[in-house]
Design an enzyme around this catalytic site. Structure first.
Site, PDB file in Angstrom:
ATOM      1  N   TYR A 184      -3.521   0.009   9.962  1.00 12.71           N
ATOM      2  CA  TYR A 184      -3.352  -0.382   8.557  1.00 12.71           C
ATOM      3  C   TYR A 184      -1.940  -0.061   8.084  1.00 12.71           C
ATOM      4  O   TYR A 184      -1.274  -0.890   7.447  1.00 12.71           O
ATOM      5  CB  TYR A 184      -4.373   0.375   7.718  1.00 12.71           C
ATOM      6  CG  TYR A 184      -4.420   0.042   6.251  1.00 12.71           C
ATOM      7  CD1 TYR A 184      -3.777   0.856   5.317  1.00 12.71           C
ATOM      8  CD2 TYR A 184      -5.130  -1.061   5.791  1.00 12.71           C
ATOM      9  CE1 TYR A 184      -3.835   0.572   3.959  1.00 12.71           C
ATOM     10  CE2 TYR A 184      -5.194  -1.346   4.427  1.00 12.71           C
ATOM     11  CZ  TYR A 184      -4.543  -0.524   3.529  1.00 12.71           C
ATOM     12  OH  TYR A 184      -4.605  -0.805   2.187  1.00 12.71           O
ATOM     13  N   SER A 222       0.846  -1.205   0.000  1.00 18.52           N
ATOM     14  CA  SER A 222       0.000   0.000   0.000  1.00 18.52           C
ATOM     15  C   SER A 222       0.873   1.244   0.000  1.00 18.52           C
ATOM     16  O   SER A 222       2.064   1.180   0.326  1.00 18.52           O
ATOM     17  CB  SER A 222      -0.869   0.001   1.267  1.00 18.52           C
ATOM     18  OG  SER A 222      -1.369   1.284   1.553  1.00 18.52           O
TER      19      SER A 222
HETATM   20  P1  NAP Z   1     -11.911  -4.831  -0.775  1.00 23.34           P
HETATM   21  O1  NAP Z   1     -12.689  -4.339  -1.940  1.00 23.34           O
HETATM   22  O2  NAP Z   1     -12.338  -4.459   0.610  1.00 23.34           O
HETATM   23  O3  NAP Z   1     -11.742  -6.432  -0.874  1.00 23.34           O
HETATM   24  C1  NAP Z   1     -11.015  -7.069   0.133  1.00 23.34           C
HETATM   25  C2  NAP Z   1     -11.324  -8.544  -0.011  1.00 23.34           C
HETATM   26  O4  NAP Z   1     -10.672  -9.255   1.047  1.00 23.34           O
HETATM   27  C3  NAP Z   1     -12.815  -8.806   0.125  1.00 23.34           C
HETATM   28  O5  NAP Z   1     -13.232  -9.817  -0.769  1.00 23.34           O
HETATM   29  C4  NAP Z   1     -12.905  -9.276   1.561  1.00 23.34           C
HETATM   30  O6  NAP Z   1     -14.008 -10.078   1.829  1.00 23.34           O
HETATM   31  C5  NAP Z   1     -11.647 -10.088   1.671  1.00 23.34           C
HETATM   32  N1  NAP Z   1     -11.319 -10.373   3.067  1.00 23.34           N
HETATM   33  C6  NAP Z   1     -11.301  -9.510   4.097  1.00 23.34           C
HETATM   34  N2  NAP Z   1     -10.984 -10.171   5.230  1.00 23.34           N
HETATM   35  C7  NAP Z   1     -10.826 -11.474   4.896  1.00 23.34           C
HETATM   36  C8  NAP Z   1     -10.497 -12.650   5.624  1.00 23.34           C
HETATM   37  N3  NAP Z   1     -10.292 -12.629   6.943  1.00 23.34           N
HETATM   38  N4  NAP Z   1     -10.420 -13.826   4.958  1.00 23.34           N
HETATM   39  C9  NAP Z   1     -10.648 -13.873   3.625  1.00 23.34           C
HETATM   40  N5  NAP Z   1     -10.971 -12.789   2.868  1.00 23.34           N
HETATM   41  C10 NAP Z   1     -11.043 -11.611   3.514  1.00 23.34           C
HETATM   42  O7  NAP Z   1     -10.415  -4.321  -0.908  1.00 23.34           O
HETATM   43  P2  NAP Z   1      -9.565  -3.907  -2.193  1.00 23.34           P
HETATM   44  O8  NAP Z   1      -9.642  -2.443  -2.352  1.00 23.34           O
HETATM   45  O9  NAP Z   1      -9.885  -4.819  -3.340  1.00 23.34           O
HETATM   46  O10 NAP Z   1      -8.112  -4.239  -1.615  1.00 23.34           O
HETATM   47  C11 NAP Z   1      -7.535  -5.507  -1.791  1.00 23.34           C
HETATM   48  C12 NAP Z   1      -6.156  -5.409  -1.170  1.00 23.34           C
HETATM   49  O11 NAP Z   1      -5.472  -4.272  -1.716  1.00 23.34           O
HETATM   50  C13 NAP Z   1      -6.193  -5.176   0.338  1.00 23.34           C
HETATM   51  O12 NAP Z   1      -5.106  -5.857   0.928  1.00 23.34           O
HETATM   52  C14 NAP Z   1      -5.982  -3.665   0.465  1.00 23.34           C
HETATM   53  O13 NAP Z   1      -5.389  -3.323   1.712  1.00 23.34           O
HETATM   54  C15 NAP Z   1      -5.033  -3.417  -0.655  1.00 23.34           C
HETATM   55  N6  NAP Z   1      -4.986  -2.050  -1.176  1.00 23.34           N
HETATM   56  C16 NAP Z   1      -6.135  -1.443  -1.603  1.00 23.34           C
HETATM   57  C17 NAP Z   1      -6.011  -0.151  -2.151  1.00 23.34           C
HETATM   58  C18 NAP Z   1      -7.191   0.624  -2.662  1.00 23.34           C
HETATM   59  O14 NAP Z   1      -7.030   1.839  -2.887  1.00 23.34           O
HETATM   60  N7  NAP Z   1      -8.339   0.003  -2.861  1.00 23.34           N
HETATM   61  C19 NAP Z   1      -4.777   0.455  -2.264  1.00 23.34           C
HETATM   62  C20 NAP Z   1      -3.655  -0.211  -1.768  1.00 23.34           C
HETATM   63  C21 NAP Z   1      -3.787  -1.473  -1.242  1.00 23.34           C
HETATM   64  P3  NAP Z   1     -15.246  -9.401   2.631  1.00 23.34           P
HETATM   65  O15 NAP Z   1     -16.134  -8.853   1.585  1.00 23.34           O
HETATM   66  O16 NAP Z   1     -15.862 -10.508   3.420  1.00 23.34           O
HETATM   67  O17 NAP Z   1     -14.687  -8.318   3.546  1.00 23.34           O
HETATM   68  C1  GCO Z   2      -6.971   5.275   3.096  1.00 21.83           C
HETATM   69  C2  GCO Z   2      -7.068   4.353   1.927  1.00 21.83           C
HETATM   70  C3  GCO Z   2      -5.700   3.834   1.580  1.00 21.83           C
HETATM   71  C4  GCO Z   2      -5.817   2.857   0.445  1.00 21.83           C
HETATM   72  C5  GCO Z   2      -4.498   2.312   0.050  1.00 21.83           C
HETATM   73  C6  GCO Z   2      -3.573   3.365  -0.461  1.00 21.83           C
HETATM   74  O1  GCO Z   2      -7.911   5.290   3.910  1.00 21.83           O
HETATM   75  O2  GCO Z   2      -5.969   5.997   3.141  1.00 21.83           O
HETATM   76  O3  GCO Z   2      -7.970   3.295   2.189  1.00 21.83           O
HETATM   77  O4  GCO Z   2      -5.134   3.221   2.683  1.00 21.83           O
HETATM   78  O5  GCO Z   2      -6.639   1.788   0.772  1.00 21.83           O
HETATM   79  O6  GCO Z   2      -3.925   1.534   1.033  1.00 21.83           O
HETATM   80  O7  GCO Z   2      -2.447   2.708  -1.020  1.00 21.83           O
END
Ligand code: NAP
Ligand code: GCO
Length: 267
Positions: free
Chosen positions: A161, A148
């Protein structure tokens, strides 16, 4: 001369993407399916797995879905064994499942802190530990941890986080260090701000129809002047899962439109 199409092919590979019923995990798994991989994904309950399976089918891909809470080590070991039985040993693991809790640290309950650390940091350890023995035996493997911006930067309300994602960057480097001799590469992807359900609260329109202040802030902080979308992550994820990255190890590839390089637009 290496054939470039073969270089980026995942034909015959088994990829497990955690938490991939939707969002970033779904996009990465879909890209891997297009590149020829057999896909396994898990989510926390049968309803989500069923929805995910249907979504993959609608997108034109086969994917095996498994109900598994990534924080439950017994469930993870069982799921890995079932994937191996159904599809073959895992060649590519993407530790994608994750949550965030946006609470000022001085107001955050220790239970909330522990839940974020458990899912975002301890679970990648648990799942990587489950797949490593087979990768070591076969002298091949790819582990990709979804880090992230918060692996590098802090901000208000995301202490747990940021601590987890900072730790995940170092876990990535340590797996790379400890298992590189088995021809296992472990790298991270650091997405910028991506439009998924996880960031939906940061993009909600205000009552007067204006953009959420954080939405405008991120656009001003990003040289690309836009939020990322999940498709932006597909190419980088394929690179790190393919032969093209066999000498890339312990690296976090930031896919952020330039946020980390940019001081931000003058208001
Ligand atoms: P998301 O839309 O919230 O999806 C997260 C997925 O993980 C959901 O399917 C969720 O299922 C599942 N999950 C959560 N807890 C779990 C558990 N204990 N066991 C199995 N599955 C679980 O998140 P996303 O935005 O796609 O993010 C995916 C990854 O990228 C995460 O690690 C997040 O921190 C990272 N990330 C996201 C962003 C961003 O801007 N979106 C940026 C940087 C990094 P549920 O529906 O049951 O919760
Ligand atoms: C926040 C956002 C970010 C993104 C991502 C950025 O609240 O700042 O959720 O944390 O999820 O991790 O890279």
């Amino acid at each position: 001369m290496v054939n470039m199409q073969e270089m980026f092919s995942l034909k015959g590979k088994v990829a497990w993407v955690t938490g991939a019923s939707y969002g970033i995990g779904f996009a990465i798994a879909s890209a891997y399916a297009q590149a020829g991989a057999k896909i396994a994904f898990n989510d926390i309950n049968q309803d989500l797995v069923d929805k995910g399976t249907a979504a993959y089918k609608e997108a034109g891909f086969e994917a095996n879905g498994y109900v598994c809470d990534v924080t439950d080590e017994d469930a993870v070991v069982r799921t890995n064994a079932q994937i191996t039985k159904d599809l073959g040993p895992v060649d590519i693991l993407v530790n994608n499942a994750g949550i965030i809790k946006r609470i000022p640290m001085h107001e955050m309950a220790a239970s909330d802190w522990r839940k974020v650390i458990d899912i975002d940091l301890t679970a990648p350890f648990i799942v990587a530990k489950a797949v490593l023995p087979s990768m070591m035996e076969r002298q091949t493997g790819k582990i990709i941890n979804i880090c992230s911006m918060m692996s590098e930067l802090g901000r208000e309300t995301v202490s747990a986080y940021a601590a987890a994602k900072g730790g995940l960057k170092m876990l990535t480097r340590n797996i790379a260090s400890e298992y590189g001799k088995y021809n296992i590469q472990c790298n991270g992807i650091g997405p910028g701000y991506i439009a998924t359900p996880q960031t939906a609260p940061l993009r909600e329109r205000q009552a007067d129809g204006s953009r959420h202040p954080f939405d405008s802030f991120i656009v001003a902080k990003t040289p690309a002047e836009r939020w990322g979308n999940t498709e932006d992550l597909e190419g980088p994820a394929l690179f790190l899962a393919s032969k093209a990255s066999d000498f890339v190890n312990g690296h976090v590839l930031y896919v952020d439109g330039g946020i980390l390089a940019y001081i931000g637009k003058q208001p």
